[in-house]
Design a protein around this motif. Sequence first.
Motif, PDB file in Angstrom:
ATOM      1  N   THR A  40      -8.234 -58.853-116.163  1.00 21.35           N
ATOM      2  CA  THR A  40      -7.000 -58.172-116.555  1.00 21.35           C
ATOM      3  C   THR A  40      -5.795 -59.049-116.297  1.00 21.35           C
ATOM      4  O   THR A  40      -4.866 -59.134-117.118  1.00 21.35           O
ATOM      5  N   LEU A  99       5.585 -55.812-119.281  1.00 20.37           N
ATOM      6  CA  LEU A  99       5.399 -57.256-119.389  1.00 20.37           C
ATOM      7  C   LEU A  99       6.587 -57.904-120.092  1.00 20.37           C
ATOM      8  O   LEU A  99       7.025 -58.995-119.715  1.00 20.37           O
ATOM      9  N   THR A 120      -5.404 -61.596-118.988  1.00 21.37           N
ATOM     10  CA  THR A 120      -4.864 -60.982-120.201  1.00 21.37           C
ATOM     11  C   THR A 120      -3.367 -60.754-120.058  1.00 21.37           C
ATOM     12  O   THR A 120      -2.577 -61.068-120.968  1.00 21.37           O
ATOM     13  N   TRP A 121      -2.947 -60.209-118.934  1.00 20.31           N
ATOM     14  CA  TRP A 121      -1.514 -59.993-118.711  1.00 20.31           C
ATOM     15  C   TRP A 121      -0.749 -61.313-118.690  1.00 20.31           C
ATOM     16  O   TRP A 121       0.375 -61.403-119.203  1.00 20.31           O
ATOM     17  N   LEU A 158      -3.421 -54.092-122.763  1.00 16.89           N
ATOM     18  CA  LEU A 158      -2.090 -54.588-123.097  1.00 16.89           C
ATOM     19  C   LEU A 158      -1.120 -53.473-123.491  1.00 16.89           C
ATOM     20  O   LEU A 158       0.033 -53.476-123.068  1.00 16.89           O
ATOM     21  N   ARG A 159      -1.586 -52.541-124.292  1.00 18.01           N
ATOM     22  CA  ARG A 159      -0.653 -51.559-124.862  1.00 18.01           C
ATOM     23  C   ARG A 159       0.142 -50.783-123.815  1.00 18.01           C
ATOM     24  O   ARG A 159       1.368 -50.675-123.931  1.00 18.01           O
ATOM     25  N   ALA A 175      -0.070 -62.485-122.172  1.00 20.30           N
ATOM     26  CA  ALA A 175       1.031 -61.732-122.771  1.00 20.30           C
ATOM     27  C   ALA A 175       2.368 -62.159-122.167  1.00 20.30           C
ATOM     28  O   ALA A 175       3.366 -62.304-122.886  1.00 20.30           O
ATOM     29  N   PHE A 216       1.366 -60.950-129.084  1.00 20.98           N
ATOM     30  CA  PHE A 216      -0.091 -61.027-129.017  1.00 20.98           C
ATOM     31  C   PHE A 216      -0.748 -61.430-130.334  1.00 20.98           C
ATOM     32  O   PHE A 216      -1.919 -61.246-130.520  1.00 20.98           O
ATOM     33  N   ARG A 219      -9.503 -55.191-124.330  1.00 16.33           N
ATOM     34  CA  ARG A 219      -8.347 -56.058-124.092  1.00 16.33           C
ATOM     35  C   ARG A 219      -7.080 -55.433-124.663  1.00 16.33           C
ATOM     36  O   ARG A 219      -6.019 -55.442-124.026  1.00 16.33           O
ATOM     37  N   TYR A 250       1.078 -51.604-120.978  1.00 13.78           N
ATOM     38  CA  TYR A 250       1.909 -52.460-120.131  1.00 13.78           C
ATOM     39  C   TYR A 250       2.838 -53.350-120.948  1.00 13.78           C
ATOM     40  O   TYR A 250       3.537 -54.189-120.388  1.00 13.78           O
ATOM     41  N   GLU A 251       2.862 -53.175-122.248  1.00 16.46           N
ATOM     42  CA  GLU A 251       3.639 -54.081-123.096  1.00 16.46           C
ATOM     43  C   GLU A 251       5.114 -54.098-122.726  1.00 16.46           C
ATOM     44  O   GLU A 251       5.733 -55.159-122.595  1.00 16.46           O
TER      45      GLU A 251
END
Length: 367
Positions: A346, A224, A349-350, A217-218, A353, A16, A213, A220-221
């Motif tokens: 969302t 992902l 954003t995903w 992300l955090r 990533a 990211f 944002r 689901y890091e």
Amino acid sequence: MNAAAAQDSPDVLPPFEGAVPPGERLAAQSGPLARAASVLAGRFGRGGMALTYGIDAGVPTARGIAAGFARPGAPGRRALPALALDPAYGDIARQVRRLANPCDVMIAVVPSTPTNGTAAPLNAAAVLGLPIIALTASGAGYVGDVTDHVIASSSASPLLTAEFHTFTHDVLEHLVHLALVHRPPVGLGPAAVPDARLVEAARVRAAELAASRAGLLRPYERRLSACATVLARALTRGSRLFVVDDGDDRYAETVARAFAAPSHSGAAPLPVLSPHGGASEPGDVTLALFTGDDTAEMVSILAAARWKSQLTLAFTGPAGQNLRRGDLADHVLVVPDGPSRRVRETHLTWSSALWEFTHRALRRPPR
């Protein structure tokens, strides 16, 4: 994927951090945002209407902007007249000439390379005296000389640009309602001067969106990263990525274009199928983006992919929570609540990533 794995290749960027996040880009443009919001508020304050239109992935964003003004979700905000001009109903420039009044304002969302027809609606609006606000991917010259306000993502990534434009929509809507409540504008000119409170409000709201944002992300890091690892393995074996959504496929096209583009100079594009680029085959990978509540369509798409023995990745809204207990998808990430607009943001954003993690995995040397 842990921090040590990120060092396998010296030219791989940390997660990211390969580009300035959309929220930070937006905060740097608080002045232009406040000026554009002042123009919008001035037009609304005198009974004008916002006309929006977009090209390619900008079409659903333009629709969302109009819907956000006409049907505000936040309490205390009044509905404002706004209309999305839809290419499905014919030539956009002709719609402008037929529907626009001199007290209106035009918002154009142009996230990709303009076509020959991009300038025609802008020229039609300019002839009528409408101030024009353009949301673009590049700089001021990108959409011609008739635009009064340009808010650019300055990013080559289709995904980061799409995120930037949805954030811009949020900030503009927030600022317009602030301007109408605290300082009802009286001018109609395109060069309205915002007060310092609007500039600061733009900066604060952009910072809030940047923090939001990061919060998306955090948690689901790791998941992902796992999705990207299996996707990279499949692509290395010769599989293709097929991207589909449950809307009009424009967001799927945006994600597909991002994955198809080379990640760096000299890199080969990934084998990607857009929704209109042909049928997927056994062994391919399906990435499904589900925003709505139509679980039957969700199940149908994933079942078809399963029947073809495909790897299936699904990003869903609240309606997809039961997929976690089924066997239709190998990896499922669910937005647990929120309206479709937030679900779509969302997913973008995903997807950004996932793109970065996938290219990192592909560029790692074999173990």
